[in-house]
Design a protein around this motif. Structure first.
Motif, PDB file in Angstrom:
ATOM      1  N   GLU A   8     -39.422  90.629  30.199  1.00  0.00           N
ATOM      2  CA  GLU A   8     -38.801  89.741  31.185  1.00  0.00           C
ATOM      3  C   GLU A   8     -37.912  88.692  30.536  1.00  0.00           C
ATOM      4  OE1 GLU A   8     -40.047  87.010  35.044  1.00  0.00           O
ATOM      5  OE2 GLU A   8     -41.553  87.499  33.541  1.00  0.00           O
ATOM      6  N   ARG A  11     -34.666  90.298  29.331  1.00  0.00           N
ATOM      7  CA  ARG A  11     -33.780  90.636  30.447  1.00  0.00           C
ATOM      8  C   ARG A  11     -33.106  89.376  30.997  1.00  0.00           C
ATOM      9  NH1 ARG A  11     -36.118  92.328  34.880  1.00  0.00           N
ATOM     10  NH2 ARG A  11     -34.364  93.589  35.602  1.00  0.00           N
ATOM     11  N   GLU A  12     -33.854  88.291  31.114  1.00  0.00           N
ATOM     12  CA  GLU A  12     -33.275  87.050  31.626  1.00  0.00           C
ATOM     13  C   GLU A  12     -32.284  86.458  30.632  1.00  0.00           C
ATOM     14  OE1 GLU A  12     -37.022  85.707  34.477  1.00  0.00           O
ATOM     15  OE2 GLU A  12     -36.849  84.913  32.445  1.00  0.00           O
ATOM     16  N   SER A  65     -32.016  86.893  36.629  1.00  0.00           N
ATOM     17  CA  SER A  65     -32.344  85.553  36.137  1.00  0.00           C
ATOM     18  C   SER A  65     -32.063  84.466  37.169  1.00  0.00           C
ATOM     19  CB  SER A  65     -31.533  85.252  34.871  1.00  0.00           C
ATOM     20  OG  SER A  65     -30.153  85.157  35.176  1.00  0.00           O
ATOM     21  N   ARG A 299     -36.922  84.999  42.252  1.00  0.00           N
ATOM     22  CA  ARG A 299     -36.338  84.740  40.945  1.00  0.00           C
ATOM     23  C   ARG A 299     -36.135  83.243  40.808  1.00  0.00           C
ATOM     24  NH1 ARG A 299     -38.006  88.201  38.362  1.00  0.00           N
ATOM     25  NH2 ARG A 299     -36.724  87.406  36.699  1.00  0.00           N
TER      26      ARG A 299
END
Length: 306
Positions: A8, A11-12, A65, A299
């Motif tokens: 995670e 990816r953000e 994000s 998110r």
């Protein structure tokens, strides 16, 4: 590698990197046209470049994000408890690197035009200044502290309006229009409030390109001119936080609350309504089920709502 890319935080980080990169390439490219291109550029074009650069950035990273692209918005999100402080360095590092690489890209694309315009002398002030393509500089009619106040107020307006755009409990934008409305907001801020300080309103927009110009040949003057460099780093987070507090005080605490009806679960035990979850796998002829949310995954968006 697949495990790493699916992490995670990774990816953000990548989402903030690429969304900020796209925003900055379009924005700085528009500034380069205004400074170097004469009639090929204009102040309005700069606002459009940054505004619609933000729109594309939101489309690219909004569901991963939240597409902050702005360290001041990330700071406010953490300060209000809407996002963990552990994510703050992940987001800001992605934004800073994306902005730095965008500055390097524009430098490479416009190198010949920069050298031709400046006569080979990379200046931060004067009629042939080109450092202002990459970062903001205080104009002659502004003092340092007036510029600081300007950045606080303008960034506060940005955050105040972002909260209104995404507040599902009030009057948010229509589904699918949040990105374009956010871009229009940036354009409006630029054409109405951008003259005094260049509306940096974002440490991630100003500091990394300024550091790039320091390395690329403009030298220490990019940090020494009017001692301005620290204002776009400090003032925007302060302004964004104040804007969020103002929205929560004036709007968030005064919204009409729908009455909650407490039901006796035992009285409706035989009349439950369920939503079928997703079927993920089959084992021994029986479907393995996972719960499904009726709302999109939350998110830590810059367009968060109270």
């Amino acid at each position: 590698m697949q495990v790493i890319w699916q992490n995670e935080n990774v990816r953000e980080f990548l989402a903030e990197f690429i969304s900020t990169y796209v925003m900055m390439v379009f924005g700085l490219g528009a500034v380069a046209h205004m400074v170097l291109g004469g009639k090929m550029g204009s102040y309005l074009a700069v606002n459009l470049g940054f505004g619609f650069g933000v729109t594309i950035g939101v489309h690219m990273a909004g569901n991963i994000s939240g597409a902050h692209m702005n360290a001041a918005l990330t700071f406010t999100s953490c300060a209000l408890g809407r996002m963990s402080w552990k994510k703050f360095p992940v987001y800001v590092l992605g934004q800073f690197l994306g902005s730095f690489v965008a500055a390097a890209t524009i430098y490479g694309l416009f190198y010949n035009a920069i050298i031709d315009f400046s006569g080979g002398k990379l200046m931060t002030t004067g009629p042939t200044a080109t450092a202002n393509i990459f970062a903001t500089y205080l104009p002659d009619h502004m003092t340092l502290w007036r510029g600081f106040l300007d950045e606080v107020v303008v960034t506060g307006m940005l955050q105040l309006c972002l909260l209104a755009i995404a507040d599902k409990g009030n009057n948010p934008t229509l589904l699918g229009t949040q990105a374009i409305v956010t871009g229009i907001l940036v354009v409006i801020i630029g054409i109405s409030l951008g003259m005094n300080s260049g509306y940096a309103i974002n440490p991630s927009r100003d500091l990394p390109p300024r550091f790039f110009t320091f390395l690329a040949g403009w030298g220490s003057q990019v940090f020494r001119t009017k001692d301005w460099w620290w204002v776009p780093v400090v003032a925007p987070p302060l302004g964004a936080y104040c804007g969020a507090i103002i929205y929560l005080f004036f709007i968030g605490s005064n919204k009409r609350q729908e009455p909650q009806v407490l039901e006796n679960p035992l009285a409706f035990e035989d009349h439950k309504i369920s939503v079928l979850p997703k079927t993920t796998s089959h084992q021994h002829g029986v479907a393995s089920l996972t719960p499904v949310s009726v709302y999109p995954e939350d998110r830590p968006s810059a367009l968060y709502h109270p």
